[in-house]
Design an enzyme around this catalytic site. Sequence first.
Site, PDB file in Angstrom:
ATOM      1  N   THR A 291       0.836  -1.204   0.000  1.00  0.00           N
ATOM      2  CA  THR A 291       0.000   0.000   0.000  1.00  0.00           C
ATOM      3  C   THR A 291       0.871   1.254   0.000  1.00  0.00           C
ATOM      4  OG1 THR A 291      -1.746  -1.166   1.221  1.00  0.00           O
ATOM      5  CG2 THR A 291      -1.828   1.232   1.218  1.00  0.00           C
ATOM      6  N   GLY A 292       1.897   1.251   0.829  1.00  0.00           N
ATOM      7  CA  GLY A 292       2.809   2.387   0.842  1.00  0.00           C
ATOM      8  C   GLY A 292       3.532   2.542  -0.486  1.00  0.00           C
ATOM      9  N   TRP A 294       2.528   1.570  -3.367  1.00  0.00           N
ATOM     10  CA  TRP A 294       1.567   2.005  -4.388  1.00  0.00           C
ATOM     11  C   TRP A 294       1.461   3.526  -4.436  1.00  0.00           C
ATOM     12  CZ3 TRP A 294      -3.039   4.775  -4.461  1.00  0.00           C
ATOM     13  CH2 TRP A 294      -3.823   4.647  -5.604  1.00  0.00           C
ATOM     14  N   HIS A 295       1.612   4.161  -3.275  1.00  0.00           N
ATOM     15  CA  HIS A 295       1.448   5.611  -3.221  1.00  0.00           C
ATOM     16  C   HIS A 295       2.643   6.363  -3.806  1.00  0.00           C
ATOM     17  CE1 HIS A 295      -1.906   4.796  -0.467  1.00  0.00           C
ATOM     18  NE2 HIS A 295      -2.302   6.020  -0.739  1.00  0.00           N
ATOM     19  N   GLY A 296       3.806   5.731  -3.858  1.00  0.00           N
ATOM     20  CA  GLY A 296       4.945   6.428  -4.425  1.00  0.00           C
ATOM     21  C   GLY A 296       6.202   5.579  -4.410  1.00  0.00           C
TER      22      GLY A 296
END
Length: 307
Positions: A291-292, A294-296
């Site tokens: 998830t982290g 995916w954000h950047g």
Amino acid sequence: MARIIYVTLFSLYFYYKSSGLWFGLLVFTATSDFLIAQCISHTTSVLKRKLFVTLSLCINLGMLGYFKYFNFLGELFTMAAGGEWLKMNIFLPVGISFFTFQSISYVIDVYRGRIQPLGRWIDYVFYVSFFPQLVAGPIVRARDFIPQMYKNPTVTRSEFGEGLFLILCGLFKKTVISDYISMNFVDRIFDAPLLYTGVENLLGVYGYALQIYCDFSGYSDMAIGLGKMFGFEFLENFHYPYVSTSVTEFWRRWHISLSTWFREYVYIPLGGNRKGDSRTITNLLIVWMLTGFWHGAAWNFVAWGLY
């Protein structure tokens, strides 16, 4: 059919105006997964079906990995080898994180037998490219969206009014609140925090929390409102997250479509919480690290996800 063709052409033009000729990447993603889903439905061999799903994942995640993470991964391996990475200038197509996840959900749902594969290529391009949520979500699962494509698109006065209200709310959140406090308050403090007092820095942190919420939920509100005016119902993406009483509740209210996607297509397939505490903790760490990520493409995002 005319409606689907018209909206699809407009959606592709909309994407072309944001990413240029890279709209061909969107068409390629839609075409490859449309054909792969057809192959999955026409074979009974479990091994072949799994291979087709693997092929889809390799194509989608491979494109996402190249455009979004190539420089990060290249720097990582180069540093491990004791060298220095020369950063490449790679254009990041707008919304690639969203439409690749949507396409993956379609192939997996066909593999699981939850939906039947679409018979027309144009229908699938319509689903992947539908412009209201193409750029910034929410991530719309195939089994939620596709059945709505074949209904007679009726929009009542109340639905039209609700859609218009959501669009206006989204615009207000994005342009009036988020952009204003970003340019006139938050960015100034974050750029030079030592020039400000501790109280001002603390207010800057809270201001950023408000900025990022209004920015992201504003886009989601506009997408949901536009979809409603077209006769499509999108699931809520933000449900008053800052009134949550726990971290668990917060993540059930914040970016709901992404949390739901990771739960259904990563966490549960890994075993979820069905195989003991140690396995549950491992699965949670994997999901939140992804998830982290995916954000950047940076270590701070990976660290944030793990934290």
